[in-house]
Design an enzyme around this catalytic site. Structure first.
Site, short mmCIF file in Angstrom:
data_model
loop_
_atom_site.label_atom_id
_atom_site.label_comp_id
_atom_site.label_asym_id
_atom_site.label_seq_id
_atom_site.Cartn_x
_atom_site.Cartn_y
_atom_site.Cartn_z
N SER A 192 0.84 -1.20 0.00
CA SER A 192 0.00 0.00 0.00
C SER A 192 0.87 1.24 0.00
CB SER A 192 -0.90 0.02 1.24
OG SER A 192 -1.56 1.26 1.37
N TYR A 211 -1.88 -0.33 10.20
CA TYR A 211 -1.96 -0.78 8.81
C TYR A 211 -0.70 -0.37 8.06
CZ TYR A 211 -3.63 -1.07 3.96
OH TYR A 211 -3.78 -1.35 2.63
#
EC number: 1.1.1.-
Length: 268
Positions: A154, A167
């Site tokens: 990501s 995350y």
């Protein structure tokens, strides 16, 4: 339609005869990756936590002539990961060309509000599961003599984004493991890369946009990318597939952002 080749049938642009495992392959980016790999000729094994999702997708792929199979599996479970790899070993006769670590999760919160359970869920699914699947798959990948691992990372693992500290940490860890395994496993003819998407039009994003406050935040983040739009799953799956093709045989250890320029925008 199955088994597309480009470049005048050049084998460098074909996955015909290759085998692939894609985790979380029934929705969003994972679904697009399964379709793209199968369309280039790969035989794909995938998994999902939902039997209904899996059955529906397998039927769609069967109708398209794609060679796709797979079981229900929660990759956050050690025992289920082991069972998954045993099934892959049996299905592909002990050899695997492609491993796509796609399954992941997030819980958006301020850093001070995260719990130990949140940490365990996010890191367990995003990092531990992916790392362990690489370990379990290594003998199969090595046996193929020509293998590629691609992590779905990501942009949050590259730059800071709001409400995503754990995350982001999980994806940052994935990015470093990508580099480490690329160096450690090159001798085994295993290439390792990662793609790092930003906001992609997936069911999760679509659902979030139904909440006015979340929609406003998402639109604000999209507006910071020079291309001023969200990406499409196919714009990620195309890169993932390219990294698995023989034509990408000298590319390893790379984290490639698929973000409309978000991570390089100096004009925010």
């Amino acid at each position: 339609m199955a088994g597309r080749e480009i470049g005048g049938g050049d084998r460098r642009w074909s996955l015909r005869g290759m085998t692939a495992l894609v985790t979380g392959g029934t929705r969003g980016i994972g679904y697009a990756i399964v379709e793209e790999l199968a369309n280039f000729g790969a035989e794909v094994y995938t998994c999902s936590r939902s039997q209904n999702d899996l059955d529906e997708c397998l039927e769609k792929w069967r109708r398209k002539g794609f060679k796709v199979s797979g079981p229900v599996c929660d990759v956050s479970s050690i025992s289920q990961r082991q069972t998954l790899m045993e099934s892959v070993t049996s299905s592909f006769n002990g050899k695997l060309n492609i491993l796509i670590n796609n399954a992941g999760t997030t819980i958006p919160k301020e850093a001070t509000n995260f719990t130990a359970e949140d940490y365990s869920i996010i890191m367990g699914t995003n990092f531990e599961a992916s790392y362990n699947l690489c370990q379990l798959a290594h003998p199969l990948l090595k046996a193929s003599g020509n293998a590629s691992i691609v992590f779905n990372s990501s942009a949050a693992g590259v730059i800071a984004v709001p409400l995503s500290s754990i995350y982001a940490a999980s994806k940052g860890a994935i990015n470093q493991v990508t580099k480490s395994l690329a160096c450690e496993w090159a001798k085994d003819s295993i290439r390792v890369n990662a793609v790092a998407p930003w906001i992609i039009n997936t069911p999760i994003i679509e659902a979030a946009c139904q909440v006015p406050s979340q929609k406003k935040n998402i639109e604000s983040l999209i507006g910071r990318a020079p291309m001023k739009r969200a990406g499409e799953p196919s714009e990620v799956s195309s890169l993932v597939t390219y990294l698995c093709l023989p034509t990408a045989s000298y590319i390893t250890g790379q984290i490639i952002c698929v973000d409309g320029g978000y991570t390089v925008n100096g004009f925010i």
